[in-house]
Structures are given as structure tokens and as C-alpha cells.
Design a protein around this motif. Structure first.
Motif, PDB file in Angstrom:
ATOM      1  N   CYS A  37       0.873  -1.184   0.000  1.00 38.09           N
ATOM      2  CA  CYS A  37       0.000   0.000   0.000  1.00 38.09           C
ATOM      3  C   CYS A  37       0.903   1.224   0.000  1.00 38.09           C
ATOM      4  O   CYS A  37       1.662   1.435   0.946  1.00 38.09           O
ATOM      5  CB  CYS A  37      -0.899   0.012   1.229  1.00 38.09           C
ATOM      6  N   LYS A  38       0.828   2.006  -1.031  1.00 37.19           N
ATOM      7  CA  LYS A  38       1.769   3.122  -1.188  1.00 37.19           C
ATOM      8  C   LYS A  38       1.056   4.432  -1.454  1.00 37.19           C
ATOM      9  O   LYS A  38       0.084   4.475  -2.204  1.00 37.19           O
ATOM     10  CB  LYS A  38       2.698   2.848  -2.364  1.00 37.19           C
ATOM     11  N   ILE A  39       1.598   5.499  -0.859  1.00 39.29           N
ATOM     12  CA  ILE A  39       1.194   6.855  -1.230  1.00 39.29           C
ATOM     13  C   ILE A  39       1.985   7.226  -2.477  1.00 39.29           C
ATOM     14  O   ILE A  39       3.207   7.081  -2.508  1.00 39.29           O
ATOM     15  CB  ILE A  39       1.498   7.869  -0.104  1.00 39.29           C
ATOM     16  N   ILE A  40       1.282   7.668  -3.488  1.00 39.77           N
ATOM     17  CA  ILE A  40       1.915   8.070  -4.740  1.00 39.77           C
ATOM     18  C   ILE A  40       1.681   9.556  -4.941  1.00 39.77           C
ATOM     19  O   ILE A  40       0.541  10.026  -4.874  1.00 39.77           O
ATOM     20  CB  ILE A  40       1.346   7.254  -5.922  1.00 39.77           C
ATOM     21  N   ASP A  41       2.761  10.296  -5.146  1.00 37.94           N
ATOM     22  CA  ASP A  41       2.649  11.721  -5.448  1.00 37.94           C
ATOM     23  C   ASP A  41       2.230  11.877  -6.899  1.00 37.94           C
ATOM     24  O   ASP A  41       2.857  11.322  -7.805  1.00 37.94           O
ATOM     25  CB  ASP A  41       3.982  12.439  -5.236  1.00 37.94           C
ATOM     26  N   LEU A  42       1.175  12.633  -7.106  1.00 39.32           N
ATOM     27  CA  LEU A  42       0.680  12.913  -8.449  1.00 39.32           C
ATOM     28  C   LEU A  42       1.266  14.237  -8.936  1.00 39.32           C
ATOM     29  O   LEU A  42       1.666  15.084  -8.124  1.00 39.32           O
ATOM     30  CB  LEU A  42      -0.850  12.987  -8.426  1.00 39.32           C
ATOM     31  N   PRO A  43       1.316  14.432 -10.251  1.00 35.71           N
ATOM     32  CA  PRO A  43       1.831  15.704 -10.760  1.00 35.71           C
ATOM     33  C   PRO A  43       0.996  16.873 -10.228  1.00 35.71           C
ATOM     34  O   PRO A  43      -0.227  16.779 -10.127  1.00 35.71           O
ATOM     35  CB  PRO A  43       1.659  15.576 -12.277  1.00 35.71           C
ATOM     36  N   LYS A  44       1.671  17.926  -9.849  1.00 35.22           N
ATOM     37  CA  LYS A  44       0.992  19.131  -9.358  1.00 35.22           C
ATOM     38  C   LYS A  44       1.559  20.312 -10.144  1.00 35.22           C
ATOM     39  O   LYS A  44       2.751  20.620 -10.038  1.00 35.22           O
ATOM     40  CB  LYS A  44       1.234  19.317  -7.864  1.00 35.22           C
ATOM     41  N   ILE A  45       0.706  20.930 -10.913  1.00 35.45           N
ATOM     42  CA  ILE A  45       1.106  22.100 -11.691  1.00 35.45           C
ATOM     43  C   ILE A  45       0.580  23.328 -10.960  1.00 35.45           C
ATOM     44  O   ILE A  45      -0.627  23.561 -10.897  1.00 35.45           O
ATOM     45  CB  ILE A  45       0.560  22.024 -13.131  1.00 35.45           C
ATOM     46  N   ALA A  46       1.517  24.077 -10.371  1.00 37.05           N
ATOM     47  CA  ALA A  46       1.151  25.269  -9.598  1.00 37.05           C
ATOM     48  C   ALA A  46       1.032  26.466 -10.535  1.00 37.05           C
ATOM     49  O   ALA A  46       1.827  26.631 -11.461  1.00 37.05           O
ATOM     50  CB  ALA A  46       2.195  25.536  -8.524  1.00 37.05           C
ATOM     51  N   ASP A  47       0.038  27.271 -10.288  1.00 33.90           N
ATOM     52  CA  ASP A  47      -0.238  28.437 -11.117  1.00 33.90           C
ATOM     53  C   ASP A  47      -0.882  29.480 -10.215  1.00 33.90           C
ATOM     54  O   ASP A  47      -1.651  29.121  -9.316  1.00 33.90           O
ATOM     55  CB  ASP A  47      -1.208  28.007 -12.240  1.00 33.90           C
ATOM     56  N   PRO A  48      -0.593  30.768 -10.416  1.00 34.54           N
ATOM     57  CA  PRO A  48      -1.233  31.794  -9.581  1.00 34.54           C
ATOM     58  C   PRO A  48      -2.758  31.735  -9.634  1.00 34.54           C
ATOM     59  O   PRO A  48      -3.438  32.170  -8.714  1.00 34.54           O
ATOM     60  CB  PRO A  48      -0.718  33.114 -10.164  1.00 34.54           C
ATOM     61  N   ARG A  49      -3.310  31.163 -10.717  1.00 34.94           N
ATOM     62  CA  ARG A  49      -4.773  31.058 -10.863  1.00 34.94           C
ATOM     63  C   ARG A  49      -5.333  29.833 -10.160  1.00 34.94           C
ATOM     64  O   ARG A  49      -6.546  29.636 -10.126  1.00 34.94           O
ATOM     65  CB  ARG A  49      -5.147  30.986 -12.346  1.00 34.94           C
ATOM     66  N   GLY A  50      -4.474  28.984  -9.614  1.00 33.98           N
ATOM     67  CA  GLY A  50      -4.914  27.748  -8.958  1.00 33.98           C
ATOM     68  C   GLY A  50      -4.090  26.573  -9.454  1.00 33.98           C
ATOM     69  O   GLY A  50      -3.441  26.651 -10.497  1.00 33.98           O
ATOM     70  N   ASN A  51      -4.094  25.516  -8.708  1.00 37.62           N
ATOM     71  CA  ASN A  51      -3.286  24.345  -9.038  1.00 37.62           C
ATOM     72  C   ASN A  51      -4.078  23.333  -9.846  1.00 37.62           C
ATOM     73  O   ASN A  51      -5.304  23.289  -9.784  1.00 37.62           O
ATOM     74  CB  ASN A  51      -2.783  23.681  -7.752  1.00 37.62           C
ATOM     75  N   LEU A  52      -3.338  22.493 -10.570  1.00 42.50           N
ATOM     76  CA  LEU A  52      -3.938  21.434 -11.368  1.00 42.50           C
ATOM     77  C   LEU A  52      -3.162  20.148 -11.117  1.00 42.50           C
ATOM     78  O   LEU A  52      -1.928  20.147 -11.121  1.00 42.50           O
ATOM     79  CB  LEU A  52      -3.861  21.802 -12.855  1.00 42.50           C
ATOM     80  N   THR A  53      -3.886  19.078 -10.865  1.00 44.14           N
ATOM     81  CA  THR A  53      -3.287  17.751 -10.727  1.00 44.14           C
ATOM     82  C   THR A  53      -3.994  16.822 -11.702  1.00 44.14           C
ATOM     83  O   THR A  53      -5.200  16.895 -11.871  1.00 44.14           O
ATOM     84  CB  THR A  53      -3.435  17.221  -9.285  1.00 44.14           C
ATOM     85  N   PHE A  54      -3.211  15.958 -12.331  1.00 44.49           N
ATOM     86  CA  PHE A  54      -3.786  14.991 -13.261  1.00 44.49           C
ATOM     87  C   PHE A  54      -3.204  13.620 -12.980  1.00 44.49           C
ATOM     88  O   PHE A  54      -2.216  13.483 -12.269  1.00 44.49           O
ATOM     89  CB  PHE A  54      -3.524  15.409 -14.718  1.00 44.49           C
TER      90      PHE A  54
END
Length: 136
Positions: free
Chosen positions: A6-23
Motif C-alpha cells: 500500500c503506497k502513497i503516490i505523489d501525483l503531478p501538481k502544476i502550480a499556477d497563480p490562478r490555482g493548481n492542477l493535478t492529473f
């Protein structure tokens, strides 16, 4: 399977001044092909969800909002994983007993699954789950 699977996986996080996006993409960020998606929300204070294991299905849990704990049990060891970041996902392989609990008000849990719903894939009775873990 063991708790170490059972693992925690870091997902991509695209930081932007308008808000963050993860996919996330199946077989890339999520370690299986995604066949079903569902989410838990409006969980009353003190209630829990889950409390079962799967024979073959893999799950990937993401806390989209708020926080909650996931109690994991492989029949030998137990641990609690706290989820509170939408860019962290918890992979739960088959034959791990899991329960989601301690939901903060307003929490949302997204679940990605490796198979469509199939009631025969579930162990809903803990003693039956433990019996299935025993060598034959």
C-alpha cells in the motif's frame, strides 16, 4: 499482499497563480488501468465507509477536499494512513482490508478502481477475509 504494498503516490501538481492542477493517467501515475471511478461525500460525522477487502480489484484513493484516515489491515499488520492532499493518492492492492474513517466535514474521497463493480469480488466479512489469507 502486505501493508508494504500500500503506497502513497505523489501525483503531478502544476502550480499556477490562478490555482493548481493535478492529473493522473492509468498505468503511468496510477499503477493499473482505470475501469471505474466513484466518490464519497457528505459523510456524516462519526460515520465510516469501506470496511471490506477485494479479491482482485486495486483501488486508488485521493482526498480531493478535507481529510480522512484509511485503516489498512493485511491480516497480520495494521496501519492508519491520513489523506489530506489532492496530489497524493493511496494505492490499495487486492487482499487488503480497508476502511475510511474520521472524515472532516465537507471531505470528498475520489476512488479509482481497476475493475467495474462486481459483488463477488468483495470480502465484507472480516473472518472470511482472514480465512482466505490462510494457505490451502
Amino acid at each position: 499482499m502486505a501493508l508494504s504494498d500500500c503506497k502513497i503516490i505523489d501525483l503531478p501538481k502544476i502550480a499556477d497563480p490562478r490555482g493548481n492542477l493535478t492529473f493522473m493517467e492509468g498505468q503511468r501515475h496510477v499503477p493499473f488501468d482505470i475501469k471505474r471511478v466513484f466518490y464519497l461525500y457528505d459523510i456524516p460525522t462519526g460515520e465510516s465507509r469501506g470496511a471490506h477487502a477485494h479479491k482482485e480489484l486495486h483501488q486508488f484513493l485521493i482526498c480531493l477536499s478535507g481529510s480522512f484516515d484509511v485503516a489498512l489491515d493485511d491480516g497480520t499488520d495494521k496501519k492508519i494512513v491520513h489523506l489530506n492532499r489532492p496530489w497524493h493518492g493511496l494505492h490499495i492492492p487486492p487482499m487488503i482490508w480497508a476502511a475510511e474513517l474520521n472524515f472532516d466535514p465537507g471531505s470528498v474521497c475520489l476512488v479509482l478502481a481497476s475493475m467495474p463493480f462486481n459483488e463477488s469480488d468483495y470480502y465484507r466479512d472480516y473472518d472470511q477475509f482472514l480465512a482466505a489469507l490462510q494457505p490451502r
